[in-house]
Design an enzyme around this catalytic site. Structure first.
Site, PDB file in Angstrom:
ATOM      1  N   CYS A 154      50.794  44.026  36.218  1.00 55.44           N
ATOM      2  CA  CYS A 154      49.543  43.633  37.047  1.00 55.44           C
ATOM      3  C   CYS A 154      48.308  44.393  35.372  1.00 55.44           C
ATOM      4  CB  CYS A 154      48.695  43.360  37.830  1.00 55.44           C
ATOM      5  SG  CYS A 154      49.772  42.251  39.008  1.00 55.44           S
ATOM      6  N   TYR A 178      42.811  38.626  36.739  1.00 57.08           N
ATOM      7  CA  TYR A 178      41.058  38.887  36.504  1.00 57.08           C
ATOM      8  C   TYR A 178      39.933  39.556  35.941  1.00 57.08           C
ATOM      9  CZ  TYR A 178      37.663  40.487  41.027  1.00 57.08           C
ATOM     10  OH  TYR A 178      36.149  40.182  41.113  1.00 57.08           O
ATOM     11  N   ASN A 180      37.898  41.474  35.644  1.00 58.77           N
ATOM     12  CA  ASN A 180      38.187  43.247  34.659  1.00 58.77           C
ATOM     13  C   ASN A 180      39.268  43.388  34.078  1.00 58.77           C
ATOM     14  OD1 ASN A 180      40.133  43.080  36.553  1.00 58.77           O
ATOM     15  ND2 ASN A 180      39.327  45.245  37.909  1.00 58.77           N
ATOM     16  N   LYS A 181      40.403  42.550  33.858  1.00 65.24           N
ATOM     17  CA  LYS A 181      41.503  43.194  32.729  1.00 65.24           C
ATOM     18  C   LYS A 181      41.062  42.946  31.649  1.00 65.24           C
ATOM     19  CE  LYS A 181      44.495  43.618  36.815  1.00 65.24           C
ATOM     20  NZ  LYS A 181      43.780  43.203  37.761  1.00 65.24           N
ATOM     21  N   GLN A 182      42.593  43.508  30.804  1.00 65.70           N
ATOM     22  CA  GLN A 182      42.154  43.328  29.250  1.00 65.70           C
ATOM     23  C   GLN A 182      41.620  41.700  29.175  1.00 65.70           C
ATOM     24  OE1 GLN A 182      44.333  44.774  31.143  1.00 65.70           O
ATOM     25  NE2 GLN A 182      45.227  46.946  30.455  1.00 65.70           N
TER      26      GLN A 182
END
Length: 375
Positions: A154, A178, A180-182
């Site tokens: 994740c 989400y 804030n992910k890459q």
């Protein structure tokens, strides 16, 4: 300055793709979902990908589809986001927490075998902060003890182990998107696997237990509403087309932090290169030196916040959470408990500027140096 901890990177191309779906008549279970699943499967190098509503939902469906349930135990690190352990508990299984490696903050393979019991069914390997876990050692243990392996990717899309994308090693793997992910879809996740039967079962489980061959209101198994909208998938498709540039930019941000912070008093930087591993930079997490206590770390985070710098305290150990009192660690986790009180996630996102990074670093170094002198 006012620097957020994270920020999604959305361009006009993503906005146009979402608007195009909104102008269509297909808002769920449509062509964008199929396109996104194909893009993910191709990138990871596996034949099957199933889009779901979140990474947590994906982990839950992996546990269920693999038949893990009551009386079973699953090995998992305590230094991880709580969803890894929650998904195990959703099916009545027991999370068994093990300690981590000091350098990578990933599950320590040397601690796995001593945690095994006749009830152990699986290892849930988390690629923490986008740093690949030691999959050779984990898979060797799993083979010798006939255990399943689930990869929690994740935080790790694009990470590689021995030239192979993480997510392609275990019986199944899960990615999350989400903000804030890459790359992001707003919300959402995907399960990838080489097992066609497992993929078929997860497709049914995400859609109230209805298989693709079933009639409209025919539900063969107990399922869930873990579907993902076409708007999210359209956003994800464009983000996937940009993934190489995004990963390169995030690596450049990490290296800029490293340049500013290495050798500074009181601050320990994460490794930027590891043998046979490619890090996918989800966050940039430093640790304060061993003389610092949790109260010192929290005071520094508070002071940084007062300077307009948002930081995160990743991760509070799962086995110390109130919701996990009945699942207290059966053995000591000294590395987890020591490092978790000294970790600080610094602002990290694609469009952070060099001047913002320098401001964060100078503020952190000043606070850490001052605190060191006071000890």
């Amino acid at each position: 300055m006012n620097i957020p901890l994270s920020q999604p990177d959305i361009t006009e191309a993503e906005i146009e793709a979402v608007v195009a779906v909104l102008r269509s008549s297909r808002l769920s279970i449509g062509p964008k979902q199929e396109e996104f699943e194909h893009l993910l499967a191709t990138d990871i190098g596996v034949p099957h990908a199933v889009a779901v509503s979140s990474g947590t939902a994906g982990l839950h469906l992996c546990i269920r589809a693999l038949g893990i349930g009551k009386e079973d135990e699953v090995i998992v690190p305590s230094f991880a986001f709580v969803s890894a352990a929650n998904a195990i508990r959703y099916e009545g299984a027991t999370p068994v927490f093990v300690d981590i490696e000091p350098a990578t903050l990933n599950m320590d393979p040397a601690r796995i075998e001593e945690a095994l019991t006749p009830r152990t069914r699986a290892i849930l390997a988390v690629h923490t902060f986008g740093c690949p876990a030691d999959m050779d050692a984990i898979l060797d243990i799993a083979r010798r003890h006939r255990l399943l392996v689930i990869e929690d990717c994740c935080e790790a899309i694009g990470a590689e182990y021995r030239g192979q994308r993480v997510g392609s090693f275990g019986d199944a793997a899960v990615f999350a998107f989400y903000p804030n992910k890459q790359i992001t879809m707003g919300e959402g996740g995907v399960v990838v696997t080489r097992n066609a039967d497992m993929a078929r079962d997860i497709r049914a489980l995400r859609n109230q237990g209805r298989y693709e061959s079933d009639e409209w209101y025919q539900h063969k198994v107990l399922g869930y509403n873990y579907r993902l909208s076409e708007m999210s998938c359209a956003l994800g498709c464009v983000q996937m087309q940009r993934i190489d540039d995004i990963l390169a930019r995030r690596e450049a941000v990490a290296l800029k932090y490293h340049e500013n912070l290495r050798g500074q008093k009181g601050v320990i930087v994460p490794p930027t290169q590891l043998d046979q591993k490619r890090i996918s930079w989800f966050v940039y997490v430093i640790r304060l030196a061993s003389g610092f206590q949790q109260a010192d770390r929290d005071a520094i985070v508070q002071s940084l916040g007062a300077d307009g710098i948002s930081c995160g305290r990743y991760f509070a150990p799962i086995h110390k959470q109130p919701a996990y009192q009945q699942f207290a660690a059966l053995r000591s986790l000294p590395v987890t408990e020591s490092l978790s009180t000294r970790t600080v996630a610094l602002p990290f996102f694609n469009r952070i500027t060099d001047s913002e990074i320098e401001y964060v670093c100078s503020s952190l170094v000043h606070l850490a140096t001052t605190a060191s002198l006071e000890q």
